[in-house]
Write an enzyme that holds these catalytic residues in place. Structure first.
Site, PDB file in Angstrom:
ATOM      1  CB  ILE A  11      31.348 -14.839 -25.819  1.00  8.98           C
ATOM      2  CG1 ILE A  11      31.010 -13.425 -25.324  1.00  8.98           C
ATOM      3  CG2 ILE A  11      31.264 -15.824 -24.662  1.00  8.98           C
ATOM      4  CD1 ILE A  11      29.599 -13.289 -24.762  1.00  8.98           C
ATOM      5  CB  ALA A  80      26.362 -18.458 -34.743  1.00  3.37           C
ATOM      6  CB  ALA A  81      23.852 -14.138 -32.275  1.00  2.42           C
ATOM      7  CB  THR A 132      21.642 -11.753 -24.210  1.00  2.00           C
ATOM      8  OG1 THR A 132      21.797 -10.444 -23.672  1.00  2.00           O
ATOM      9  CG2 THR A 132      20.505 -11.712 -25.226  1.00  2.00           C
ATOM     10  CG  ASP A 133      21.822  -8.868 -19.646  1.00  2.00           C
ATOM     11  OD1 ASP A 133      21.938  -8.677 -20.868  1.00  2.00           O
ATOM     12  OD2 ASP A 133      22.496  -8.247 -18.793  1.00  2.00           O
ATOM     13  CD  GLU A 134      21.088  -6.114 -24.911  1.00  2.00           C
ATOM     14  OE1 GLU A 134      20.208  -5.579 -25.603  1.00  2.00           O
ATOM     15  OE2 GLU A 134      22.287  -5.832 -24.992  1.00  2.00           O
ATOM     16  CE1 TYR A 158      22.094  -9.915 -29.739  1.00  2.00           C
ATOM     17  CE2 TYR A 158      21.737  -8.493 -27.841  1.00  2.00           C
ATOM     18  CZ  TYR A 158      22.287  -9.634 -28.394  1.00  2.00           C
ATOM     19  OH  TYR A 158      23.034 -10.494 -27.621  1.00  2.00           O
ATOM     20  CE  LYS A 162      21.110 -14.432 -28.329  1.00  2.00           C
ATOM     21  NZ  LYS A 162      22.012 -15.514 -28.820  1.00  2.00           N
ATOM     22  CG  ASN A 187      26.252  -5.510 -21.144  1.00  2.00           C
ATOM     23  OD1 ASN A 187      25.122  -5.972 -21.229  1.00  2.00           O
ATOM     24  ND2 ASN A 187      26.625  -4.400 -21.734  1.00  2.00           N
ATOM     25  NE  ARG A 290      21.856   1.236 -28.490  1.00  2.00           N
ATOM     26  CZ  ARG A 290      22.665   0.435 -27.805  1.00  2.00           C
ATOM     27  NH1 ARG A 290      22.303  -0.051 -26.639  1.00  2.00           N
ATOM     28  NH2 ARG A 290      23.839   0.115 -28.279  1.00  2.00           N
ATOM     29  N   PRO A 291      17.167   4.815 -29.620  1.00  2.91           N
ATOM     30  CG  PRO A 291      16.367   4.789 -31.813  1.00  2.91           C
ATOM     31  CD  PRO A 291      17.619   4.879 -31.011  1.00  2.91           C
TER      32      PRO A 291
HETATM   33  P1  NAD Z   1      30.109 -11.506 -31.719  1.00  6.61           P
HETATM   34  O1  NAD Z   1      29.302 -10.567 -32.533  1.00  6.61           O
HETATM   35  O2  NAD Z   1      31.445 -11.078 -31.240  1.00  6.61           O
HETATM   36  O3  NAD Z   1      30.309 -12.874 -32.507  1.00  6.61           O
HETATM   37  C1  NAD Z   1      29.264 -13.488 -33.225  1.00  6.61           C
HETATM   38  C2  NAD Z   1      29.878 -14.590 -34.082  1.00  6.61           C
HETATM   39  O4  NAD Z   1      28.820 -15.234 -34.804  1.00  6.61           O
HETATM   40  C3  NAD Z   1      30.862 -14.044 -35.116  1.00  6.61           C
HETATM   41  O5  NAD Z   1      32.027 -14.835 -35.122  1.00  6.61           O
HETATM   42  C4  NAD Z   1      30.105 -14.170 -36.430  1.00  6.61           C
HETATM   43  O6  NAD Z   1      30.969 -14.370 -37.555  1.00  6.61           O
HETATM   44  C5  NAD Z   1      29.223 -15.383 -36.153  1.00  6.61           C
HETATM   45  N1  NAD Z   1      28.023 -15.401 -36.998  1.00  6.61           N
HETATM   46  C6  NAD Z   1      27.162 -14.371 -37.229  1.00  6.61           C
HETATM   47  N2  NAD Z   1      26.188 -14.775 -38.063  1.00  6.61           N
HETATM   48  C7  NAD Z   1      26.425 -16.080 -38.348  1.00  6.61           C
HETATM   49  C8  NAD Z   1      25.765 -17.051 -39.130  1.00  6.61           C
HETATM   50  N3  NAD Z   1      24.626 -16.768 -39.811  1.00  6.61           N
HETATM   51  N4  NAD Z   1      26.282 -18.298 -39.195  1.00  6.61           N
HETATM   52  C9  NAD Z   1      27.422 -18.598 -38.532  1.00  6.61           C
HETATM   53  N5  NAD Z   1      28.102 -17.719 -37.773  1.00  6.61           N
HETATM   54  C10 NAD Z   1      27.599 -16.474 -37.679  1.00  6.61           C
HETATM   55  O7  NAD Z   1      29.170 -11.912 -30.495  1.00  6.61           O
HETATM   56  P2  NAD Z   1      29.529 -12.201 -28.961  1.00  6.61           P
HETATM   57  O8  NAD Z   1      29.552 -10.925 -28.237  1.00  6.61           O
HETATM   58  O9  NAD Z   1      30.702 -13.113 -28.892  1.00  6.61           O
HETATM   59  O10 NAD Z   1      28.222 -12.984 -28.516  1.00  6.61           O
HETATM   60  C11 NAD Z   1      28.128 -14.407 -28.716  1.00  6.61           C
HETATM   61  C12 NAD Z   1      26.801 -14.902 -28.218  1.00  6.61           C
HETATM   62  O11 NAD Z   1      26.655 -14.564 -26.832  1.00  6.61           O
HETATM   63  C13 NAD Z   1      25.602 -14.266 -28.930  1.00  6.61           C
HETATM   64  O12 NAD Z   1      24.622 -15.230 -29.121  1.00  6.61           O
HETATM   65  C14 NAD Z   1      25.132 -13.188 -27.964  1.00  6.61           C
HETATM   66  O13 NAD Z   1      23.744 -12.954 -28.098  1.00  6.61           O
HETATM   67  C15 NAD Z   1      25.465 -13.837 -26.630  1.00  6.61           C
HETATM   68  N6  NAD Z   1      25.722 -12.891 -25.530  1.00  6.61           N
HETATM   69  C16 NAD Z   1      26.639 -11.874 -25.693  1.00  6.61           C
HETATM   70  C17 NAD Z   1      26.892 -11.028 -24.614  1.00  6.61           C
HETATM   71  C18 NAD Z   1      27.917  -9.920 -24.728  1.00  6.61           C
HETATM   72  O14 NAD Z   1      27.979  -9.058 -23.828  1.00  6.61           O
HETATM   73  N7  NAD Z   1      28.751  -9.875 -25.773  1.00  6.61           N
HETATM   74  C19 NAD Z   1      26.220 -11.204 -23.405  1.00  6.61           C
HETATM   75  C20 NAD Z   1      25.300 -12.249 -23.291  1.00  6.61           C
HETATM   76  C21 NAD Z   1      25.074 -13.099 -24.356  1.00  6.61           C
END
Ligand code: NAD
Length: 348
Positions: A11, A80-81, A132-134, A158, A162, A187, A290-291
């Site tokens: 994202i 970042a996560a 996140t919705d989770e 996770y 969050k 999602n 999945r648990p």
């Molecule tokens: P992703 O796993 O694709 O990307 C995560 C990014 O964070 C990666 O580029 C990784 O290198 C970076 N990262 C991880 N640990 C780090 C650290 N310690 N320091 C710096 N950078 C770090 O995740 P995503 O799917 O793009 O999700 C991005 C955000 O959106 C997250 O916070 C996630 O919780 C939230 N989110 C995701 C979704 C989804 O469906 N993908 C939905 C709602 C919210």
């Protein structure tokens, strides 16, 4: 300028490119480049001097303080996560490091920076937490979708980490007055997502004639949003959200995992039939659940629509078809991403 964390992820990568295209404002992108982050996603930015990628950890408070001091951002957008639920079940510690400790270190560095700002930039500053919705946990089949008032009851590591970040962000506003905004997105799907997540996983496995794994009976429901709608909502909240508020971001596309996998197979049957002409559905295999698997996510997105005028633009049918097209047209990306995921799962 703005400071984005995790802008080489799925994202975040879309957000960075769309930000530069729509806003034009420079940004610094702090990303650790874990297996989930890749500069490839940002490749088309080339030498765009409005974008600077800094490889580092959000938990490195010295680095974060130095970036804030040097660049004087007007906002921080925190993506970042660690994000893969299955991996959080195998190895929750790394999720605590980034999603809890990292978010804490970032909040503290930002609080120190913000506290020292002059009155006008201090008033204008925003910290946007991409949640996140989770965090809400699970709905039963007939229950009303999650509103922002729904209790936070995460069911997997996770989601719990969050939620910890979500709670800290709220507390840093209530206690210290930090001007925060929180979004809880559903999602997300679209181009450039790693095939550890459902949609690209099914496309990759289908094309490589492997089984299409479905947890349990596939009745779990997720609410899907196209990544560009998600990113536009984030820009909207950053621009005009009320400080201290939380906004759900959903597009009203609830779909069971089994229905989604069948829909992806149908897209592939149409766009890229199997060499033997047999429908991809024959590759579906039901695997042990999945648990802690949440049964249903569903988002009530009325607040952001009514308060800020944001609406999703992408229909799920068209968005899914376009997404399948993208992966078919980018086989090298998909192959490389599948190897990254395999290597990460093997602990390489
Ligand atoms: P992703 O796993 O694709 O990307 C995560 C990014 O964070 C990666 O580029 C990784 O290198 C970076 N990262 C991880 N640990 C780090 C650290 N310690 N320091 C710096 N950078 C770090 O995740 P995503 O799917 O793009 O999700 C991005 C955000 O959106 C997250 O916070 C996630 O919780 C939230 N989110 C995701 C979704 C989804 O469906 N993908 C939905 C709602 C919210």
């Amino acid at each position: 300028m703005v400071l984005v964390t995790g802008g080489a992820g799925f994202i975040g990568g879309h957000f960075v490119k769309e930000w530069l295209a729509h806003m034009g404002e420079p940004l610094v992108n702090l990303d650790k480049l874990t297996y989930a982050g890749t500069a490839f996603r940002l490749g088309e930015l080339g030498d765009d001097d409005r974008h600077q990628l800094v490889v580092g950890d959000i938990a490195d408070s010295v680095l974060v303080r130095q970036l804030l001091h040097t660049h004087q951002p007007r906002a921080v957008v925190h993506f970042a996560a660690q994000t893969h639920v299955d991996q959080s079940i195998q190895d929750p510690g790394v999720f605590v490091h980034t999603n809890v400790v990292g978010t804490y270190q970032l909040l503290e560095a930002v609080r120190e920076y913000w506290s020292a700002l002059a009155p006008v930039p201090k008033q204008a500053f925003r910290f946007l937490y991409v949640s996140t919705d989770e965090v809400y946990g699970s709905l039963t089949p007939g229950q009303a979708p999650f509103s922002e008032q729904h209790p936070v009851r995460p069911n997997n590591p996770y989601a719990a980490t969050k939620a910890a970040g979500d709670h800290m962000v709220r507390a840093w506003h209530s206690t210290y007055g930090l001007p925060v905004l929180t979004t809880r997105g559903s999602n997300s799907y679209g181009p450039c997502q790693l095939p550890e997540k459902l949609i690209p996983c099914i496309i990759w496995n289908a094309l490589s004639l492997q089984s299409l794994p479905i947890y349990g009976d596939g009745s779990q429901v997720r609410d899907w949003i196209h990544v560009s709608d998600h990113c536009r909502a984030l820009r909207c909240v950053l621009d005009s959200g009320s400080v201290g508020e939380t906004y759900n971001i959903g597009a009203g596309n609830e779909c069971s995992n089994l229905s989604l996998v069948v829909a992806i197979c149908e897209c592939l049957n149409h766009l890229h039939p199997r060499p033997d002409g047999v429908p991809y559905q024959v590759q579906i295999r039901f695997v042990a659940d999945r648990p802690g698997h949440d049964q249903r996510y569903g988002m009530d997105g009325r607040k952001i629509m009514q308060a800020l005028g944001w609406v999703p633009l992408e229909s799920f049918e068209q968005g899914l078809l376009d997404t399948v097209h993208w992966y078919l047209n980018n086989p090298e990306w998909l192959r490389g991403a599948a190897y990254r995921v395999q290597a990460a799962a093997a602990g390489a």
